[in-house]
Motif scaffolding. Structure first.
Motif, PDB file in Angstrom:
ATOM      1  N   ILE A  80      84.653  21.896  19.074  1.00 51.36           N
ATOM      2  CA  ILE A  80      84.953  23.230  19.599  1.00 51.36           C
ATOM      3  C   ILE A  80      84.295  23.417  20.967  1.00 51.36           C
ATOM      4  CG2 ILE A  80      84.465  25.700  19.288  1.00 51.36           C
ATOM      5  CD1 ILE A  80      84.888  25.107  16.206  1.00 51.36           C
ATOM      6  N   PHE A  81      83.037  23.031  21.075  1.00 52.46           N
ATOM      7  CA  PHE A  81      82.338  23.239  22.342  1.00 52.46           C
ATOM      8  C   PHE A  81      82.738  22.220  23.408  1.00 52.46           C
ATOM      9  CE2 PHE A  81      79.650  25.772  19.493  1.00 52.46           C
ATOM     10  CZ  PHE A  81      79.785  26.987  20.167  1.00 52.46           C
ATOM     11  N   VAL A  82      83.207  21.054  23.002  1.00 51.78           N
ATOM     12  CA  VAL A  82      83.765  20.110  23.977  1.00 51.78           C
ATOM     13  C   VAL A  82      85.035  20.707  24.584  1.00 51.78           C
ATOM     14  CG1 VAL A  82      84.921  17.875  24.242  1.00 51.78           C
ATOM     15  CG2 VAL A  82      82.727  18.009  23.057  1.00 51.78           C
ATOM     16  N   VAL A  83      85.872  21.304  23.749  1.00 54.76           N
ATOM     17  CA  VAL A  83      87.108  21.925  24.243  1.00 54.76           C
ATOM     18  C   VAL A  83      86.790  23.054  25.211  1.00 54.76           C
ATOM     19  CG1 VAL A  83      89.108  23.317  23.554  1.00 54.76           C
ATOM     20  CG2 VAL A  83      88.527  21.261  22.259  1.00 54.76           C
ATOM     21  N   THR A  84      85.861  23.925  24.857  1.00 49.12           N
ATOM     22  CA  THR A  84      85.535  25.042  25.759  1.00 49.12           C
ATOM     23  C   THR A  84      84.822  24.545  27.015  1.00 49.12           C
ATOM     24  OG1 THR A  84      83.498  25.544  24.513  1.00 49.12           O
ATOM     25  CG2 THR A  84      85.498  26.771  23.920  1.00 49.12           C
ATOM     26  N   TRP A  85      84.058  23.472  26.896  1.00 44.30           N
ATOM     27  CA  TRP A  85      83.391  22.884  28.061  1.00 44.30           C
ATOM     28  C   TRP A  85      84.435  22.388  29.062  1.00 44.30           C
ATOM     29  CZ3 TRP A  85      79.885  17.922  27.546  1.00 44.30           C
ATOM     30  CH2 TRP A  85      79.257  17.644  28.771  1.00 44.30           C
ATOM     31  N   ALA A 102      87.602  23.223  29.189  1.00 42.01           N
ATOM     32  CA  ALA A 102      88.378  24.368  29.690  1.00 42.01           C
ATOM     33  C   ALA A 102      87.637  25.016  30.862  1.00 42.01           C
ATOM     34  CB  ALA A 102      88.617  25.377  28.575  1.00 42.01           C
ATOM     35  N   GLY A 103      86.331  25.176  30.704  1.00 40.08           N
ATOM     36  CA  GLY A 103      85.529  25.752  31.786  1.00 40.08           C
ATOM     37  C   GLY A 103      85.534  24.879  33.023  1.00 40.08           C
ATOM     38  N   LEU A 104      85.397  23.570  32.842  1.00 39.90           N
ATOM     39  CA  LEU A 104      85.399  22.666  34.001  1.00 39.90           C
ATOM     40  C   LEU A 104      86.748  22.652  34.713  1.00 39.90           C
ATOM     41  CD1 LEU A 104      83.336  19.637  32.664  1.00 39.90           C
ATOM     42  CD2 LEU A 104      82.674  21.248  34.458  1.00 39.90           C
ATOM     43  N   PHE A 105      87.821  22.664  33.935  1.00 38.98           N
ATOM     44  CA  PHE A 105      89.145  22.674  34.568  1.00 38.98           C
ATOM     45  C   PHE A 105      89.364  23.966  35.360  1.00 38.98           C
ATOM     46  CE2 PHE A 105      90.802  19.795  30.958  1.00 38.98           C
ATOM     47  CZ  PHE A 105      90.489  18.654  31.673  1.00 38.98           C
ATOM     48  N   PRO A 154      84.755  38.782  46.519  1.00 36.71           N
ATOM     49  CA  PRO A 154      83.886  39.289  45.442  1.00 36.71           C
ATOM     50  C   PRO A 154      84.484  39.078  44.047  1.00 36.71           C
ATOM     51  CG  PRO A 154      84.101  40.918  47.189  1.00 36.71           C
ATOM     52  CD  PRO A 154      85.079  39.830  47.490  1.00 36.71           C
ATOM     53  N   GLN A 155      85.808  39.234  43.941  1.00 35.15           N
ATOM     54  CA  GLN A 155      86.450  39.052  42.641  1.00 35.15           C
ATOM     55  C   GLN A 155      86.338  37.600  42.168  1.00 35.15           C
ATOM     56  OE1 GLN A 155      87.621  41.415  40.600  1.00 35.15           O
ATOM     57  NE2 GLN A 155      87.940  39.811  39.089  1.00 35.15           N
ATOM     58  N   TYR A 156      86.626  36.651  43.049  1.00 37.03           N
ATOM     59  CA  TYR A 156      86.522  35.237  42.674  1.00 37.03           C
ATOM     60  C   TYR A 156      85.080  34.838  42.378  1.00 37.03           C
ATOM     61  CZ  TYR A 156      91.403  34.434  43.987  1.00 37.03           C
ATOM     62  OH  TYR A 156      92.768  34.454  44.070  1.00 37.03           O
ATOM     63  N   LYS A 157      84.148  35.379  43.136  1.00 38.27           N
ATOM     64  CA  LYS A 157      82.735  35.071  42.868  1.00 38.27           C
ATOM     65  C   LYS A 157      82.336  35.570  41.483  1.00 38.27           C
ATOM     66  CE  LYS A 157      80.997  34.931  47.589  1.00 38.27           C
ATOM     67  NZ  LYS A 157      80.072  35.546  48.561  1.00 38.27           N
ATOM     68  N   LEU A 158      82.773  36.772  41.123  1.00 35.12           N
ATOM     69  CA  LEU A 158      82.457  37.321  39.807  1.00 35.12           C
ATOM     70  C   LEU A 158      83.109  36.493  38.698  1.00 35.12           C
ATOM     71  CD1 LEU A 158      81.195  39.548  38.049  1.00 35.12           C
ATOM     72  CD2 LEU A 158      83.311  40.863  38.400  1.00 35.12           C
ATOM     73  N   MET A 159      84.376  36.147  38.899  1.00 36.20           N
ATOM     74  CA  MET A 159      85.070  35.323  37.898  1.00 36.20           C
ATOM     75  C   MET A 159      84.377  33.978  37.726  1.00 36.20           C
ATOM     76  SD  MET A 159      88.982  36.194  39.072  1.00 36.20           S
ATOM     77  CE  MET A 159      89.781  35.020  37.989  1.00 36.20           C
ATOM     78  N   ALA A 160      84.005  33.346  38.839  1.00 32.77           N
ATOM     79  CA  ALA A 160      83.329  32.050  38.783  1.00 32.77           C
ATOM     80  C   ALA A 160      81.976  32.182  38.083  1.00 32.77           C
ATOM     81  CB  ALA A 160      83.162  31.476  40.184  1.00 32.77           C
ATOM     82  N   TYR A 161      81.239  33.230  38.415  1.00 35.46           N
ATOM     83  CA  TYR A 161      79.924  33.443  37.792  1.00 35.46           C
ATOM     84  C   TYR A 161      80.054  33.551  36.271  1.00 35.46           C
ATOM     85  CZ  TYR A 161      75.613  35.669  36.349  1.00 35.46           C
ATOM     86  OH  TYR A 161      74.446  35.963  35.695  1.00 35.46           O
ATOM     87  N   ARG A 162      80.968  34.390  35.832  1.00 39.67           N
ATOM     88  CA  ARG A 162      81.142  34.593  34.386  1.00 39.67           C
ATOM     89  C   ARG A 162      81.592  33.314  33.688  1.00 39.67           C
ATOM     90  NH1 ARG A 162      84.076  40.517  34.652  1.00 39.67           N
ATOM     91  NH2 ARG A 162      82.149  41.718  34.912  1.00 39.67           N
ATOM     92  N   LEU A 163      82.564  32.634  34.284  1.00 32.66           N
ATOM     93  CA  LEU A 163      83.039  31.385  33.686  1.00 32.66           C
ATOM     94  C   LEU A 163      81.935  30.351  33.626  1.00 32.66           C
ATOM     95  CD1 LEU A 163      85.355  29.561  32.642  1.00 32.66           C
ATOM     96  CD2 LEU A 163      85.820  28.997  35.040  1.00 32.66           C
ATOM     97  N   TYR A 217      78.504  30.610  33.846  1.00 33.30           N
ATOM     98  CA  TYR A 217      77.290  30.867  33.068  1.00 33.30           C
ATOM     99  C   TYR A 217      77.522  31.404  31.656  1.00 33.30           C
ATOM    100  CZ  TYR A 217      74.574  29.868  37.197  1.00 33.30           C
ATOM    101  OH  TYR A 217      74.010  29.236  38.278  1.00 33.30           O
ATOM    102  N   ILE A 218      78.711  31.900  31.373  1.00 41.15           N
ATOM    103  CA  ILE A 218      78.972  32.432  30.034  1.00 41.15           C
ATOM    104  C   ILE A 218      79.771  31.449  29.182  1.00 41.15           C
ATOM    105  CG2 ILE A 218      80.097  34.310  28.751  1.00 41.15           C
ATOM    106  CD1 ILE A 218      79.381  36.164  31.113  1.00 41.15           C
ATOM    107  N   ILE A 219      80.574  30.594  29.828  1.00 41.50           N
ATOM    108  CA  ILE A 219      81.395  29.649  29.064  1.00 41.50           C
ATOM    109  C   ILE A 219      81.013  28.192  29.320  1.00 41.50           C
ATOM    110  CG2 ILE A 219      83.753  28.783  28.716  1.00 41.50           C
ATOM    111  CD1 ILE A 219      84.712  31.661  29.297  1.00 41.50           C
ATOM    112  N   THR A 220      81.044  27.768  30.588  1.00 42.96           N
ATOM    113  CA  THR A 220      80.948  26.334  30.877  1.00 42.96           C
ATOM    114  C   THR A 220      79.576  25.755  30.558  1.00 42.96           C
ATOM    115  OG1 THR A 220      82.582  26.734  32.619  1.00 42.96           O
ATOM    116  CG2 THR A 220      81.492  24.578  32.591  1.00 42.96           C
ATOM    117  N   TRP A 221      78.527  26.305  31.149  1.00 43.53           N
ATOM    118  CA  TRP A 221      77.192  25.749  30.879  1.00 43.53           C
ATOM    119  C   TRP A 221      76.788  25.888  29.412  1.00 43.53           C
ATOM    120  CZ3 TRP A 221      74.555  22.084  32.853  1.00 43.53           C
ATOM    121  CH2 TRP A 221      74.607  21.797  34.222  1.00 43.53           C
TER     122      TRP A 221
END
Length: 182
Positions: free
Chosen positions: A11-16, A18-21, A46-55, A57-61
């Motif tokens: 499960i976490f490999v898939v989400t990892w 997904a985050g990297l892609f 600002p919108q892309y920076k926020l999206m990147a930040y959330r993706l 630090y909340i999903i990928t890492w």
């Protein structure tokens, strides 16, 4: 216990992945914003920076860390995992996992530069960079399914051929867009 750990690991490999892609796709968008008008930059950056930040630090890492924790737990604290650890294919797979972490660390450098408003690479470079994770994914999946340290090479060679065809298609599309002026 092993099967539960394996399910959580997958499960976490898939989400990892997904985050990297998606993070590299966001890098492409962030890079292309540099060529937009000032008004568009003020809205999109600002919108892309926020999206990147959330993706990031909340999903990928977190997914990378959790996938690794469950893998470590499987490999070192279950009899099945310890047996797999002694196989050649698993050692090659772990080499690809190390390569995946190196890829993620490079993505982290790109992420930090874009968050500071710097343009580290062209959008074309980033489109190609996004394929590195795909190659690693193919190699790992073939290794895990075939459980052979040699046969995975055929799968990787196949994806490299497909990647080359995609790059040629991308170049053709880019030239077509340039001719149309879009």
């Amino acid at each position: 216990m092993y099967e539960y750990l394996k399910a959580l690991h997958l499960i976490f490999v898939v989400t990892w992945f997904a985050g990297l892609f998606y993070i590299v796709r966001l890098f492409v968008y962030q890079t292309e914003v540099f060529d937009k008008s000032e008004i568009e930059r003020q809205i999109l950056q600002p919108q892309y920076k926020l999206m990147a930040y959330r993706l990031w630090y909340i999903i990928t890492w977190p997914s990378a860390v959790l996938a690794s924790i469950f893998a470590f737990w499987m490999l070192f604290f279950t009899p099945v995992g310890r047996a797999w650890l002694e196989t050649d294919w698993m050692q090659v797979k772990l080499g690809f996992v190390a390569l995946l972490y190196a890829y993620q660390l490079k993505c982290h450098q790109i992420y930090r530069k874009l968050q500071r408003g710097e343009k580290p690479h062209s959008s074309n470079f980033l489109r190609l960079w996004n394929e590195v994770a795909t190659l690693i994914l193919f190699a790992v999946v073939f290794l895990v399914v075939l459980k052979n340290a040699f046969n995975w090479i055929f799968g990787v060679v196949g994806i490299i051929v497909v990647s080359l065809l995609l790059m040629l298609g991308f170049k053709f599309y880019k030239n077509l867009r340039a001719k149309r002026g879009t």
